[in-house]
Design an enzyme around this catalytic site. Structure first.
Site, short mmCIF file in Angstrom:
data_model
loop_
_atom_site.label_atom_id
_atom_site.label_comp_id
_atom_site.label_asym_id
_atom_site.label_seq_id
_atom_site.Cartn_x
_atom_site.Cartn_y
_atom_site.Cartn_z
N ASP A 97 50.16 47.41 31.43
CA ASP A 97 50.96 47.43 32.66
C ASP A 97 52.30 46.73 32.56
O ASP A 97 52.88 46.35 33.56
CB ASP A 97 50.15 46.78 33.78
N GLU A 119 43.70 51.36 28.47
CA GLU A 119 43.39 50.53 29.64
C GLU A 119 43.97 51.17 30.90
O GLU A 119 44.61 50.52 31.73
CB GLU A 119 43.91 49.10 29.45
N GLU A 133 53.24 44.79 37.80
CA GLU A 133 52.28 45.47 36.93
C GLU A 133 51.56 46.64 37.61
O GLU A 133 51.31 47.67 36.99
CB GLU A 133 51.26 44.46 36.39
N HIS A 211 50.25 31.67 35.08
CA HIS A 211 51.61 32.05 34.73
C HIS A 211 52.13 33.27 35.49
O HIS A 211 53.29 33.65 35.31
CB HIS A 211 51.68 32.38 33.24
N ARG A 213 53.70 36.00 38.00
CA ARG A 213 54.90 35.96 38.84
C ARG A 213 54.55 35.79 40.32
O ARG A 213 55.23 35.08 41.05
CB ARG A 213 55.69 37.25 38.62
N HIS A 243 52.62 28.19 29.80
CA HIS A 243 53.53 29.30 29.52
C HIS A 243 54.96 28.77 29.50
O HIS A 243 55.32 27.88 30.27
CB HIS A 243 53.37 30.37 30.59
#
Length: 370
Positions: A97, A119, A133, A211, A213, A243
């Site tokens: 993604d 996936e 994503e 991590h 967004r 991260h």
């Protein structure tokens, strides 16, 4: 012979595609495999390539400090055209993604090249969670000719969106293939991961990753306060590979640095991270891949998200959604630290994401189709 081009750019993509690259390259009489990396995450991508012994044929090296989604996507799309002209693939393989996934799939479509999506079919139903994503997955599904779904639920999501049944193949998740390969190599001593010097065997190890967004800002702050409260327990040690995104590393160090029983470290190589997952008591994360991997190691997962495109783990009981609410994180973590029967129950549930044979199933499908 099927000429295939893999395109990926991040650590999770590499983890899930390198086993398939190795599997197809093991049959050079049937598949001619090329690899293009965009290096969307340069420093986190290279160790995975080294661990699996995969050398890219094309390296776009596109990562820039402070890169935006628009800028990154535009650079990938502009550069992928040249790679497609050079490699002349019959099929482009993308995974998951990311911006690399969508931009490479779109570039292949513009060039008239079929796309295989590894996936495929994961959905939350909310285009803002996870962002961007969820949209990347939906758009890639509109382009792909082969949809390799990890689970029956992912297949059902694709069918609801009108994807033809003959184009969908339920294979399990290639990330489990990667995990089991590394775990086996560690067990046999073929890979080494010595215990880190900061590890305290007298305490229950809680592994943290955070991590994403959508958690930047207040949600991240609440989660870090919960972690600080957990680490105040004398029987707990929290380890957090932080991260490098400044939206993560700055607030993480500001809120957690210097606190007792909390160890902040740089992101780990994949082999060392798998070993750390083997050693921990439980995992608190907003990562999608870890939700899939942890059940194969018998580790409960608390998911720092309000929604997940991997509902199978929630339904099976190997993971729980806790969001970023401070009280809920603390309460659910304490439950798994203190209630041995509940902990054991979660560790013994079968992994819904696969058995380690996804690459074989994908290879068989591509062999018959190409």
């Amino acid at each position: 012979m099927g000429r295939i081009l893999f395109v990926f750019g991040t650590r999770p993509e590499a983890i899930k595609l390198c086993p398939l690259v190795r599997r197809l390259r093991a049959q050079p009489d049937r598949f001619q495999v090329s690899v293009c990396v965009t290096a969307q995450h340069r420093d986190m991508l290279d160790p995975i390539l080294q661990a699996f012994g995969v050398r890219p044929d094309f390296d776009l090296d596109l990562m820039q400090p402070g890169q935006t989604l628009c800028g990154l996507t535009a650079r990938i799309l502009a550069r992928i055209e040249t790679i497609l002209d050079s490699a002349k693939p019959r099929l482009v393989v993308v995974q998951g993604d990311t911006s690399t996934t969508f931009a490479a799939a779109l570039g292949a479509f513009y060039q008239g090249v079929e796309v295989a999506h590894i996936e495929a079919g994961l959905r939350t139903g909310d285009m803002r969670q996870p962002f961007p994503e969820e949209m990347n997955r939906v758009l890639t599904s509109r382009i792909a000719a082969f949809h390799f779904a990890p689970t029956a639920a992912a297949r059902a999501a694709l069918l609801r969106e009108g994807v033809a049944p003959r184009k969908i193949f339920v294979t399990g998740n290639t990330g489990i293939d990667a995990l089991l390969w590394v775990r086996g190599a560690l067990d046999r001593g073929e890979l080494a991961a010595p215990p880190p010097p900061w590890l305290d065997p007298a305490r229950k190890l809680v592994l943290l990753t955070c991590h994403r967004r959508e958690n930047f800002g207040p949600g991240f702050g609440r989660a870090m306060r919960a972690i600080a409260r957990l680490a105040a327990r004398p029987d707990v040690q929290v380890v957090y590979p932080v991260h490098r995104n400044p939206n993560v590393s700055g607030p993480a160090h500001q809120q957690l640095s210097g606190r007792p029983n909390i160890v902040l470290i740089d992101p780990l190589p994949y082999v060392a991270f798998v070993d750390l997952m083997r050693r921990c008591r439980l995992i608190i994360t907003d990562s999608g891949g870890i939700q899939e991997e942890a059940p194969s190691l018998g580790k409960p997962v608390l998911v720092l998200r309000e929604a997940t495109e991997r509902p199978e783990a929630i339904e099976a009981g190997t993971a729980r959604l806790v969001g970023t609410g401070e009280e809920k994180i603390v309460a659910e973590a304490a439950r798994l630290l203190d209630d041995e029967s509940e902990y054991i129950r979660m560790t013994r549930i079968h992994n819904p994401y696969g058995d380690g044979c996804a690459c074989d199933r994908i290879a068989e499908t591509l062999q018959s189709s190409l």
